[in-house]
Design an enzyme around this catalytic site. Structure first.
Site, short mmCIF file in Angstrom:
data_model
loop_
_atom_site.label_atom_id
_atom_site.label_comp_id
_atom_site.label_asym_id
_atom_site.label_seq_id
_atom_site.Cartn_x
_atom_site.Cartn_y
_atom_site.Cartn_z
N ARG A 173 55.02 42.45 53.77
CA ARG A 173 53.91 42.35 53.69
C ARG A 173 53.14 43.08 54.24
O ARG A 173 53.37 43.48 55.53
CB ARG A 173 53.39 41.44 53.07
CG ARG A 173 53.57 40.39 53.08
CD ARG A 173 52.83 40.28 55.04
NE ARG A 173 51.33 40.19 54.96
CZ ARG A 173 50.06 40.79 55.84
NH1 ARG A 173 51.29 40.87 56.80
NH2 ARG A 173 49.69 40.76 56.19
N GLY A 174 52.26 44.21 53.59
CA GLY A 174 50.91 44.89 54.81
C GLY A 174 51.35 46.13 54.13
O GLY A 174 52.44 47.10 54.08
N ALA A 175 50.07 46.86 54.09
CA ALA A 175 50.26 49.11 53.56
C ALA A 175 52.16 49.46 54.05
O ALA A 175 52.33 50.30 53.58
CB ALA A 175 49.37 48.95 54.24
N ARG A 192 55.98 47.16 43.34
CA ARG A 192 55.03 46.52 43.82
C ARG A 192 54.53 47.57 43.25
O ARG A 192 53.57 48.28 43.39
CB ARG A 192 54.81 46.35 45.34
CG ARG A 192 53.90 45.82 45.54
CD ARG A 192 53.80 44.12 46.00
NE ARG A 192 54.41 43.94 47.03
CZ ARG A 192 54.37 43.99 48.27
NH1 ARG A 192 52.47 43.73 48.41
NH2 ARG A 192 54.48 43.16 49.41
N GLN A 219 45.74 33.91 55.95
CA GLN A 219 46.57 35.15 57.26
C GLN A 219 46.02 35.33 58.60
O GLN A 219 46.82 35.55 58.99
CB GLN A 219 47.08 36.43 56.55
CG GLN A 219 47.45 36.77 54.65
CD GLN A 219 46.35 36.60 53.72
OE1 GLN A 219 45.40 35.92 54.39
NE2 GLN A 219 46.28 36.92 52.77
N ASP A 269 41.84 47.55 53.21
CA ASP A 269 42.44 48.20 52.41
C ASP A 269 42.76 49.61 51.96
O ASP A 269 43.21 50.75 51.28
CB ASP A 269 42.32 47.29 51.25
CG ASP A 269 42.83 45.80 51.84
OD1 ASP A 269 42.89 45.07 52.36
OD2 ASP A 269 44.14 45.63 52.15
N ASN A 308 38.60 46.07 51.67
CA ASN A 308 38.90 44.46 52.59
C ASN A 308 39.34 43.82 52.19
O ASN A 308 38.32 43.55 51.18
CB ASN A 308 38.30 45.09 54.51
CG ASN A 308 38.94 44.46 55.22
OD1 ASN A 308 40.96 44.68 54.48
ND2 ASN A 308 38.86 43.70 56.08
N LYS A 309 39.68 42.52 52.35
CA LYS A 309 40.28 41.42 52.50
C LYS A 309 38.52 40.50 51.96
O LYS A 309 37.33 40.66 53.00
CB LYS A 309 40.39 40.63 53.42
CG LYS A 309 41.23 39.43 52.62
CD LYS A 309 42.33 39.01 51.93
CE LYS A 309 43.37 39.87 51.70
NZ LYS A 309 44.05 40.37 52.48
#
Lengths: 377, 377
Positions: free
Chosen positions: A57-59, A100, A205, A246, A257-258
C-alpha cells in the site's frame, strides 16, 4: 532501508523484482508491525492480488508494484506474434488496473511502462523494455524521495521535536519515503531529534507503520493519541511538523492528506510552529481548480467502530497457530454508527512550505514553478 | 435515565442505595457498551473495590458512591458506644478514600456526610443522618445536572449538529450528566438534532459510553475518529460544541478536560462555532491561580499502544464462556513507546460560555459570580 530481523540487519525495499524467477517481491505490510516478512508474487495475477489485498500500500509502492507487474506479465508471454502479445499485455494491464480502481499511481506507472515498450520491434525487445521501464520507475521513486530528504533535512536541527501524521514513510514508497525522507537524511548527517507519531485513527498507520519504521532506524520517537498534539503544541514541545500528501493542487497549493492533518496545521499556526508537506511530483494534481472539488472518500464505518490488534495471549498459545494478521475488535457501542471520512484539505495559508524533489516552495509558488515540478507548460 | 434491555425500558441511576439490604447498587460500567448490568456492593469494602476497579467512574458518580459507602459502613456497625462507632467510621472513611486517592469528589462527598453525622447524639441517629446526607448528595448531583440541562437546552435549536468529546454523560454522574444534560432536555422539549461523538482515544469513552447513552435515548448520533472533526468544521457540519470539564479554574476561567478538548476549541474558534463547557459546581477549583499549575496526569502507555474491544467471534463461541470485559489488543509497533497525557487546558478566550447549574456565564465571569456558584466569599 535497513531492517533488523532476529539480530541480522539487511537492506530492503518495499517492492523489488527478481528477474530470474520473474517474481515481484513485496514486504507483507499487513503483518507489520508484528511480523516482518517478504513475499513473492510469482505471476501478475498474484501481484494484482497483492495490490488489491493491501499486502502493498502507499502511492509510490503500488505504482512500482503495478509497473513491475506489467513487466512480469509481459515477460511470461511465450511466442513471437506481436498482435497476440499486445492483446496479452492489454489483459495484464486491465487485471492490474482493476486491483485498485480508484488509485491513480498504478495507472500512471503502467502507462509509462507501456509507452516505453512501444519502441521495441519484437516481443523479446518489448519484454526487455518493459522491465527496464519498471526498474526506472522504481529508481525514480527512490531518487525523488532522496531529493526530498536532502532538501527537507535542512529544516531539522539538533534537539528538535518533530510531529508527523499517518505513514508517509518508505513503506509507502519504494524506499526512503516522503515525510520520513528528511528525518532519515538528517539522521545520516548526525542530527539528533525526537519524533511524535500521531497514531492516526482509524487505521492507526502512525502507531503501526511509522513507529515501526522509526524503531528500525533507531530514531527516538513516541506514539501519541491524535488528541495529544494540542497539549504538546501548548507546551512548546513541537518545533516542526512534516506530513505527506495524497493530492496537492498545483494551481492553489491546497493539500489533501489523511484525515486529521488539517487540525494539526491549525494548531501549528496558532502556536507559530512551521508546518511542511513532503510531496513527490506524482501527487501534484495540475488539473483541479479548488480544494472543495477534491473528492473525499467516505470509508467503511467499521474502521472507526473498532481497531485491529494482537491479543495479549496470541504469541503464547502453545498448540494453536500464531495469528498472522492482527484481529479486529469492536470498540464502540454495538448499536451506534460512524462517519468515516478518509481525508481532509489543508489550505495553503496554513502551510509553511512544500518539500519537493526540486526544492522547498511556498504552496502558492507551485503553479509558477510547475515546469520544474513535472507540471504542464 | 431510561435504559432498554431485552425490550424492557426502565429508569436507572448510575448509583443508588438499597437501605433494606444496606447495599450500594451500581451500573457495571466496565461491561458497557457491550452488556448492561447492575451489581450490588453489599458492604463498604465492596463499594471501595468498585470505585477502585472502575465499576463506577466519573466525578459525580464516584462522589455519590463514596457518600453511600460511608453511610453503608456506618450502618453496618452494631453497638451503642459512640467512641467505638467513631473509630469504625474513620476506618470506613479511610478505606473508601484509599480507593481513588487522587480524586477530590469522594473526599468532599464523605466530608459532607461526616459533618451531617455530627449532629446526631447516638449511634442510631448518626447512622440515619449519614444515609440522609448521602441521599442528599446524590439528589443534589441530579438536580445540578438538570439545572445545567435547563440552561443549556436554550442553546440547542432544531436541526443543529452538536460535537461532544469524551463522556460527560449521566454515567459519569448520578443521572442526566453535564454535557449531555442540555441534549436530554432539548430532546424532551421536542427538538431534533444530531450529535457527533469524538471516539476520544485512547480510552474511547466517546465511542463506548457517550454513544451508548445517546443510542439508549434514541438521539441521532454518529461516532467519529478524533481526527475527523476538522473536516466537519471546514464543511460547516458542526453548529455547537458542548463538552464537560474535569477542573475549571474559578479565578481564570481555564478549563482542564479530557485530552483533545483544546484542539476542538481551537478549530471551533477558527470556524466561528460556539464552544460551551458544562460544569457542576464541584468541578470549579477556586484556589489555583493559573492553568499551567494544573497537574496533567501522564497515564499508562498501554492505553495509547492498544485498544479494548470485543472480538468478532466472542459471542458465538459455543463452549467457551462469553467474555464479560472487552479484551485488550496491542495495536502499535511492539518496540515503540508512547506519551499519554490525560488532560489538556483550554484558555477562556476560546470558550463561548460555561453552563452551570446557576446559568450560563463567560469563563471570566466565574470569579465575580462566585457566591452563586458555590465559591468563596
Amino acid at each position: 532501508m535497513n531492517v533488523t530481523v532476529n539480530g541480522k540487519t539487511r537492506h530492503y525495499r518495499t517492492v523489488t523484482f527478481d528477474s530470474r524467477t520473474n517474481s515481484v517481491r513485496l514486504i507483507e505490510q499487513r503483518l507489520l508491525p508484528h511480523e516482518f516478512k517478504v513475499v513473492a508474487a510469482t505471476d501478475y495475477g498474484a501481484t494484482a492480488a497483492a495490490i488489491r489485498d493491501m499486502i502493498v500500500r502507499g502511492a509510490g509502492a503500488i505504482g512500482a508494484a503495478a509497473a513491475y507487474g506489467l513487466a512480469q506479465g509481459a515477460r511470461a508471454f511465450h511466442g513471437r506474434d506481436l498482435g497476440r502479445f499486445a492483446r496479452h499485455v492489454e489483459r495484464v494491464f486491465q487485471g492490474l488496473k482493476a486491483a485498485r480502481p480508484t488509485a491513480v499511481d498504478p495507472l500512471n506507472a503502467m502507462l509509462q511502462v507501456r509507452r516505453r515498450m512501444e519502441a521495441g520491434t519484437d516481443v523479446g525487445e518489448q519484454q526487455a523494455l518493459a522491465l527496464a521501464a519498471a526498474e526506472e520507475f522504481a529508481h525514480e521513486d527512490v531518487q525523488h524521495c532522496q531529493a526530498i530528504g536532502d532538501h527537507g533535512a535542512k529544516l531539522i536541527r539538533d534537539g528538535m521535536n518533530i510531529l508527523t501524521h499517518c505513514n508517509a514513510g518508505w513503506l509507502a514508497f519504494v524506499d526512503v519515503g516522503s515525510a520520513t525522507g528528511p528525518m532519515y537524511r538528517a539522521q545520516a548527517r548526525g542530527r539528533r531529534f525526537h519524533v511524535f507519531c500521531d497514531e492516526t485513527r482509524p487505521r492507526s498507520q502512525g502507531a503501526t507503520l511509522t513507529a515501526w519504521e522509526l524503531a528500525q532506524q533507531q530514531i527516538s520517537h513516541q506514539v501519541i493519541a491524535d488528541n495529544a498534539a494540542g497539549l504538546l503544541f501548548a507546551r512548546d514541545k513541537i518545533d516542526l511538523v512534516i506530513v505527506g500528501s495524497d493530492r496537492t493542487l498545483g494551481r492553489t497549493g491546497e493539500v489533501a492528506n489523511k484525515i486529521g492533518t488539517y487540525a494539526k496545521a491549525v494548531l501549528a499556526r496558532r502556536h507559530g510552529v512551521p508546518f511542511y508537506v513532503a510531496i513527490p511530483f506524482s501527487t501534484i494534481d495540475w488539473n483541479l481548480k479548488a480544494g472543495r472539488d477534491i473528492p473525499i472518500e467516505e470509508r467503511d464505518e467499521s474502521e472507526v467502530l473498532g481497531a485491529w490488534g494482537m491479543a495479549a495471549g496470541s504469541k503464547s498459545r502453545a498448540r494453536t497457530p500464531r495469528p498472522t494478521v492482527p484481529e479486529y475488535v469492536r470498540v464502540a457501542n454495538p448499536t451506534s454508527r460512524a462517519f468515516n471520512p478518509g481525508f481532509d484539505v489543508t489550505p495553503p495559508e496554513l502551510i509553511t512550505g512544500v518539500i519537493t524533489p526540486a526544492g522547498i516552495f511556498r504552496p502558492e509558488e507551485l503553479w509558477r514553478e510547475r515546469r520544474d515540478l513535472g507540471g504542464p507548460r
